[in-house]
Design an enzyme around this catalytic site. Structure first.
Site, PDB file in Angstrom:
ATOM      1  N   GLY A 244       0.750  -1.368   0.016  1.00  0.00           N
ATOM      2  CA  GLY A 244       0.153  -0.042   0.007  1.00  0.00           C
ATOM      3  C   GLY A 244       1.043   1.356   0.061  1.00  0.00           C
ATOM      4  O   GLY A 244       2.104   1.187  -0.213  1.00  0.00           O
ATOM      5  N   SER A 245       0.446   2.429   0.651  1.00  0.00           N
ATOM      6  CA  SER A 245       0.991   3.625   0.433  1.00  0.00           C
ATOM      7  C   SER A 245       2.013   3.778   1.543  1.00  0.00           C
ATOM      8  O   SER A 245       2.224   2.899   2.476  1.00  0.00           O
ATOM      9  CB  SER A 245      -0.070   4.823   0.663  1.00  0.00           C
ATOM     10  OG  SER A 245      -0.641   4.656   2.202  1.00  0.00           O
ATOM     11  N   SER A 246       3.041   4.409   1.432  1.00  0.00           N
ATOM     12  CA  SER A 246       4.202   4.591   2.153  1.00  0.00           C
ATOM     13  C   SER A 246       3.633   5.332   3.541  1.00  0.00           C
ATOM     14  O   SER A 246       4.311   5.001   4.521  1.00  0.00           O
ATOM     15  CB  SER A 246       5.454   5.649   1.760  1.00  0.00           C
ATOM     16  OG  SER A 246       5.826   4.795   0.608  1.00  0.00           O
ATOM     17  N   GLY A 249       2.787   2.543   5.392  1.00  0.00           N
ATOM     18  CA  GLY A 249       3.771   1.752   5.462  1.00  0.00           C
ATOM     19  C   GLY A 249       4.519   1.950   6.888  1.00  0.00           C
ATOM     20  O   GLY A 249       5.155   1.198   7.524  1.00  0.00           O
ATOM     21  N   GLU A 267       5.744  -3.340   0.880  1.00  0.00           N
ATOM     22  CA  GLU A 267       6.014  -2.845  -0.745  1.00  0.00           C
ATOM     23  C   GLU A 267       4.930  -1.809  -0.941  1.00  0.00           C
ATOM     24  O   GLU A 267       3.902  -2.062  -1.009  1.00  0.00           O
ATOM     25  CB  GLU A 267       5.364  -4.290  -1.322  1.00  0.00           C
ATOM     26  CG  GLU A 267       6.144  -4.080  -2.878  1.00  0.00           C
ATOM     27  CD  GLU A 267       5.161  -3.209  -3.850  1.00  0.00           C
ATOM     28  OE1 GLU A 267       5.606  -2.095  -4.042  1.00  0.00           O
ATOM     29  OE2 GLU A 267       4.227  -3.573  -4.056  1.00  0.00           O
ATOM     30  N   CYS A 301       2.214  -0.004  -8.879  1.00  0.00           N
ATOM     31  CA  CYS A 301       3.141   0.552  -8.029  1.00  0.00           C
ATOM     32  C   CYS A 301       4.222   0.605  -8.875  1.00  0.00           C
ATOM     33  O   CYS A 301       5.185   1.356  -8.647  1.00  0.00           O
ATOM     34  CB  CYS A 301       3.437  -0.356  -6.895  1.00  0.00           C
ATOM     35  SG  CYS A 301       3.684  -2.074  -7.225  1.00  0.00           S
TER      36      CYS A 301
END
Length: 510
Positions: A244-246, A249, A267, A301
């Site tokens: 998903g998104s940083s 993350g 990831e 991504c």
């Protein structure tokens, strides 16, 4: 065309379907639950509803997964591989009906949906083969009459939190490796694409039933983020894989990292760049970039988001890209000639429009596209933008949509600096016929990403390679190469077979 009811009936998906499953408890209840709609992005219609899983469901699933793993860890790894292979076989046998579900869930064309499911099948074959090759290695001990070696052992329960863009493939990349490694798997998919997860769970149930196995694979679909966070804070989850998104993350890393010994695999975002030098085959580059930027409506991504092109060929490449973009049919995936479908939801369309407006406000020029498409569903035009600095805010951020920024450069060192100046580090590429430029790009002074490609697009995952990236992408690796090691614990073993100890002369038992 897709017959929606037939697609749902093929996997016994109910008008209001339970949002949780484990082998012993079966499907969760639907009565008295908040139900959320599974929406088709192609026309904004509700396909069915899912009764949200709750905390009690989670606890049942977790207890069963912990208990099942105690049995599963002792099953020979090649036998574990047989389960994974069978699931892949079932996906292959149900390819068309499952592709319809993926298309209805995500808005992908049937062609792209089949491509994703082919990746699931390939991953099952690779993982089944890998189950016979969970290699340790012998080392030389400095002690006389001792043997020393490394071995790899199961971790426990693996949690998988997957994103909406590849609802089947991401689960397979993680879940199949986790399973052959001797772990049980709890899957928390995006609630934006619940039907794919339910359909795949049905196939897993069939495979587990045929082999008389307990909850190796289970499913947990809550509608609320706080329930999803149960997986992050639960010490019984030995490994948490998040896609998903940083920004999320970071939260995953902070929560899971509070327990020493627990692992996370991230990831996250990818702001992927492709360099095109003055020697490149520009028509090849244009086709590759178009595929990388517009495929899956820019919701990969690994999608190409920045094209860094030598000034001497920038005008020509831009013209070719404009021609390429104009030939890509965007429409309802149920339309036979549609190549690219909608974005996933209304928020994704808003993010697209805001990025375009911001680019224009910063001095960017819209070469083509830049608009929402006026029709039911969440459609936008594939967009090329020139005239912005590599440091522009919208260029530095990842917008999950078909927007490409074209940035010019003078020297290859400058191009690499531009390429590496973003926070993300997933996929990268260069188009060139110059051997020296290729080698510089692939050297330690070149791309800082986890994936580097030459004369091809930034998108696409080869199952045989490890998949993942650096920097804010998170550093995780899945799929091929030795990625399987991330799902196991390493143990160094030393065996004294000579019957002597260092203190034989110091301790006397007579």
């Amino acid at each position: 065309m897709i017959d929606i009811q037939t697609a749902l009936d093929n996997f016994d998906i109910k008008p209001v379907h339970p949002g949780a499953y484990s082998s012993n408890s079966g499907w969760s209840a639907t009565e008295g639950r908040d139900a959320f709609e599974a929406t088709n992005p192609a026309d904004d219609s509700a396909i069915s509803k899912v009764a949200s899983a709750n905390a009690d469901d989670y606890e049942k699933i977790m207890c069963e997964a912990v208990q099942a793993q105690k049995e599963w860890r002792m099953v020979p790894a090649p036998t574990r591989g047989e389960l994974v292979a069978r699931i892949g076989q079932l996906v292959s046998e149900n390819m068309e009906s499952l592709a319809a579900i993926v298309s209805l869930d995500t808005g992908k064309s049937l062609m792209e949906a089949r491509g994703e499911l082919a990746e699931v099948v390939d991953m099952s074959i690779m993982a089944a083969g890998q189950s016979r090759m969970l290699y340790g290695f012998t080392q030389q001990s400095l002690r006389r009459e001792h043997r020393m070696y490394d071995q790899w052992l199961p971790l426990g329960v693996a949690g998988i939190i997957s994103a909406y863009n590849f609802p089947a493939a991401v689960w397979a990349q993680n879940g199949f490796l986790a399973a052959i490694a001797g772990n049980t798997v709890i899957w928390k998919p995006s609630p934006k694409v619940p039907l794919t997860a339910i359909a795949i769970q049905m196939l897993c149930n069939k495979a587990m039933s045929e082999m008389d196995l307990p909850s190796i694979f289970s499913l947990f679909i809550p509608s609320e983020n706080n329930l999803a966070e149960l997986l992050l804070s639960d010490s019984r989850i030995a490994l948490l894989s998040f896609t998903g998104s940083s920004s999320v993350g970071y939260k995953v890393a902070q929560i899971v990292g509070q327990d020493l010994g627990r692992r996370y695999m991230l990831e996250c975002s990818g702001n992927n760049g492709c360099i095109v030098d003055e020697t490149a085959d520009l028509e090849l580059a244009a086709r590759s970039i178009a595929f990388g930027a517009v495929g899956t409506t820019g919701q990969r991504c690994t999608s190409t988001r920045r094209v860094i092109v030598h000034k001497s060929v920038a005008e020509k490449l831009t013209s070719l890209l404009k021609q390429a973009f104009s030939q890509i049919k965007i429409g309802d995936p149920r339309e036979q000639d549609a190549v690219v479908g909608p974005l996933v939801d209304r928020q994704a369309v808003r993010d697209y429009s805001e990025a375009v407006q911001q680019a224009q406000a910063l001095g960017g020029t819209i070469v083509c596209g830049g608009k929402e498409i006026d029709r039911p569903g969440y459609y936008v035009e594939a967009t090329l933008i020139t005239g912005l600095s590599s440091n522009a805010e919208c260029v530095q951020e990842e917008t999950f949509s078909p927007i490409v920024y074209i940035i010019e450069y003078d020297s290859l060192n400058e191009a690499i600096e531009i390429h590496n100046c973003v926070a993300q580090g997933l996929a990268s590429g260069i188009h060139t016929t110059n051997l020296y430029n290729t080698e510089l790009f692939l050297s330690a002074a070149g791309s800082d990403c986890g994936i580097a490609k030459v004369n091809m697009g930034t998108t696409g995952a080869d199952i045989g390679a490890a998949f993942g990236g650096e920097k804010e992408t998170g550093g995780g690796r899945t799929a091929g190469s030795d990625a399987w090691k991330g799902y196991m614990r390493r143990q160094s073993v030393c065996i004294n077979w000579g019957g002597k100890s260092p203190w034989d002369n110091r301790i006397n038992f007579d």
